[in-house]
Design a protein around this motif. Structure first.
Motif, PDB file in Angstrom:
ATOM      1  N   CYS A  36     -26.504  47.247  81.109  1.00  0.00           N
ATOM      2  CA  CYS A  36     -25.500  46.170  81.073  1.00  0.00           C
ATOM      3  C   CYS A  36     -25.620  45.203  82.249  1.00  0.00           C
ATOM      4  CB  CYS A  36     -24.099  46.770  81.049  1.00  0.00           C
ATOM      5  SG  CYS A  36     -23.751  47.762  79.588  1.00  0.00           S
ATOM      6  N   ARG A  67     -22.689  49.029  90.615  1.00  0.00           N
ATOM      7  CA  ARG A  67     -23.343  47.743  90.861  1.00  0.00           C
ATOM      8  C   ARG A  67     -24.474  47.978  91.876  1.00  0.00           C
ATOM      9  NH1 ARG A  67     -20.945  42.525  90.391  1.00  0.00           N
ATOM     10  NH2 ARG A  67     -18.906  43.559  90.270  1.00  0.00           N
ATOM     11  N   ASP A  83     -11.548  49.056  91.230  1.00  0.00           N
ATOM     12  CA  ASP A  83     -12.769  48.258  91.140  1.00  0.00           C
ATOM     13  C   ASP A  83     -13.726  48.834  90.108  1.00  0.00           C
ATOM     14  OD1 ASP A  83     -11.854  46.542  93.112  1.00  0.00           O
ATOM     15  OD2 ASP A  83     -12.899  47.591  94.730  1.00  0.00           O
ATOM     16  N   ALA A  86     -12.606  47.855  86.614  1.00  0.00           N
ATOM     17  CA  ALA A  86     -12.961  46.477  86.306  1.00  0.00           C
ATOM     18  C   ALA A  86     -14.461  46.317  86.086  1.00  0.00           C
ATOM     19  CB  ALA A  86     -12.488  45.558  87.437  1.00  0.00           C
ATOM     20  N   ASP A  87     -15.278  47.004  86.896  1.00  0.00           N
ATOM     21  CA  ASP A  87     -16.729  46.915  86.739  1.00  0.00           C
ATOM     22  C   ASP A  87     -17.178  47.430  85.377  1.00  0.00           C
ATOM     23  OD1 ASP A  87     -17.101  45.827  89.244  1.00  0.00           O
ATOM     24  OD2 ASP A  87     -17.856  47.670  90.174  1.00  0.00           O
ATOM     25  N   VAL A  89     -15.279  47.765  82.578  1.00  0.00           N
ATOM     26  CA  VAL A  89     -14.774  46.858  81.540  1.00  0.00           C
ATOM     27  C   VAL A  89     -15.679  45.628  81.434  1.00  0.00           C
ATOM     28  CG1 VAL A  89     -12.882  45.293  80.932  1.00  0.00           C
ATOM     29  CG2 VAL A  89     -12.374  47.625  81.679  1.00  0.00           C
ATOM     30  N   TYR A  90     -16.048  45.078  82.565  1.00  0.00           N
ATOM     31  CA  TYR A  90     -16.912  43.888  82.610  1.00  0.00           C
ATOM     32  C   TYR A  90     -18.246  44.148  81.918  1.00  0.00           C
ATOM     33  CZ  TYR A  90     -19.486  40.024  84.898  1.00  0.00           C
ATOM     34  OH  TYR A  90     -20.238  38.911  85.165  1.00  0.00           O
ATOM     35  N   GLN A  91     -18.852  45.300  82.233  1.00  0.00           N
ATOM     36  CA  GLN A  91     -20.168  45.610  81.661  1.00  0.00           C
ATOM     37  C   GLN A  91     -20.097  45.803  80.149  1.00  0.00           C
ATOM     38  OE1 GLN A  91     -22.713  48.385  84.254  1.00  0.00           O
ATOM     39  NE2 GLN A  91     -20.680  48.595  85.160  1.00  0.00           N
ATOM     40  N   GLY A  93     -17.911  44.573  78.119  1.00  0.00           N
ATOM     41  CA  GLY A  93     -17.644  43.271  77.507  1.00  0.00           C
ATOM     42  C   GLY A  93     -18.876  42.401  77.425  1.00  0.00           C
ATOM     43  N   ALA A  94     -19.688  42.422  78.469  1.00  0.00           N
ATOM     44  CA  ALA A  94     -20.910  41.622  78.463  1.00  0.00           C
ATOM     45  C   ALA A  94     -21.851  42.078  77.355  1.00  0.00           C
ATOM     46  CB  ALA A  94     -21.602  41.717  79.821  1.00  0.00           C
ATOM     47  N   ALA A 132     -11.314  52.797  81.799  1.00  0.00           N
ATOM     48  CA  ALA A 132     -11.982  51.537  81.463  1.00  0.00           C
ATOM     49  C   ALA A 132     -12.380  51.507  79.989  1.00  0.00           C
ATOM     50  CB  ALA A 132     -13.214  51.342  82.353  1.00  0.00           C
ATOM     51  N   VAL A 136     -10.887  48.963  76.857  1.00  0.00           N
ATOM     52  CA  VAL A 136     -11.711  48.106  76.004  1.00  0.00           C
ATOM     53  C   VAL A 136     -11.551  48.477  74.534  1.00  0.00           C
ATOM     54  CG1 VAL A 136     -14.067  47.372  75.436  1.00  0.00           C
ATOM     55  CG2 VAL A 136     -13.402  47.671  77.835  1.00  0.00           C
TER      56      VAL A 136
END
Length: 252
Positions: A36, A67, A83, A86-87, A89-91, A93-94, A132, A136
């Protein structure tokens, strides 16, 4: 004999640097753990892998990580739980967006590398990882190690847990993976690995690095895509399982 899923970590190249043969592996596995961007992978390459997986009917999973591009996600990071939520969830989603654009969809989530190993016992990070995924899509199964605190946290949130075994990794007597820094941590002989996987699936046990037999719960077997001879190993595992009467199919 019960059916089994075969998964591999794919999309781990970056720019002009290629890692593994994703196309060949997608002819063998039934689930693709697609990077991701946090430990490996660039957007164009990840979209290509998602497109090919979708065309071949291979399930796409978001393989989330710390990360850590420089360390390939294999270094522990003492990240704050909020953090990490959020990391992750971000991955997810991408990769969802890339998979959708490529004609596919994310079907499950798997942690990578140091994050995978950390949340076997670290409840704080395990809870963040599970939360996380729930935020999602609570319908996503999570792939990981049976008996881990991550599975406890995932189950408490209503997530389906899928126990995984590693075809080419050595196990400690307590059922964890031997550190890659230790000799003998990674196996390389395709025939030996294939026979070992049949024992995992048929008998529910594996020989640990000290020679002891330990129980193992497995719905999916990981055949690493970046190991030397990865394609040959994956093909040998699939052929041997099929020869033993095991149906090969995705878990979701």
């Amino acid at each position: 004999m019960a059916g089994i899923d075969l998964n591999a970590d794919l999309g781990e190249g970056f720019g002009v640097w290629r890692l593994g043969d994703d196309d060949a592996m997608l002819e063998i596995v039934t689930s693709a753990n697609v990077a991701c961007g946090f430990h490996a992978g660039d957007p164009a390459g990840l979209m290509r892998v998602c497109r090919t997986a979708a065309e071949r009917g291979v399930r796409i999973g978001a393989q989330v990580s710390y990360r850590d591009l420089a360390g390939f996600g294999r270094r522990f990071i003492d990240v704050a739980p909020e953090d990490l939520v959020a990391d992750v969830v971000y991955q997810i989603g991408a990769l969802q967006a890339l998979a959708h654009a490529a004609g596919g969809a994310v079907s499950y989530v798997k942690p990578h590398g140091a994050l995978y190993n950390t949340i076997v016992a670290n409840r704080e990070q395990a809870a963040a990882m599970a939360e996380a995924v729930r935020l999602v899509d609570a319908g996503f199964p999570v792939l990981g190690m049976a008996g881990s605190v991550f599975f406890d946290e995932a189950a408490s949130r209503g997530l389906r847990t899928v126990g995984e075994a590693f075809a080419d990794r050595a196990y400690t007597p307590d059922g964890r993976l031997v550190s890659r820094r230790e000799p003998g941590a990674v196996l390389h002989d395709p025939a030996q690995i294939a026979e070992r996987v049949v024992t995992m699936v048929s008998a529910g046990q594996v020989t640990a690095i000290d020679g002891s037999l330990i129980p193992i719960e497995v719905e999916s077997v990981c055949v690493h895509g970046d190991s030397p001879g990865a394609v040959q190993i994956a093909a040998a595992v699939r052929d041997r399982l099929s020869g033993a009467g095991v149906e090969i199919g995705s878990f979701c």
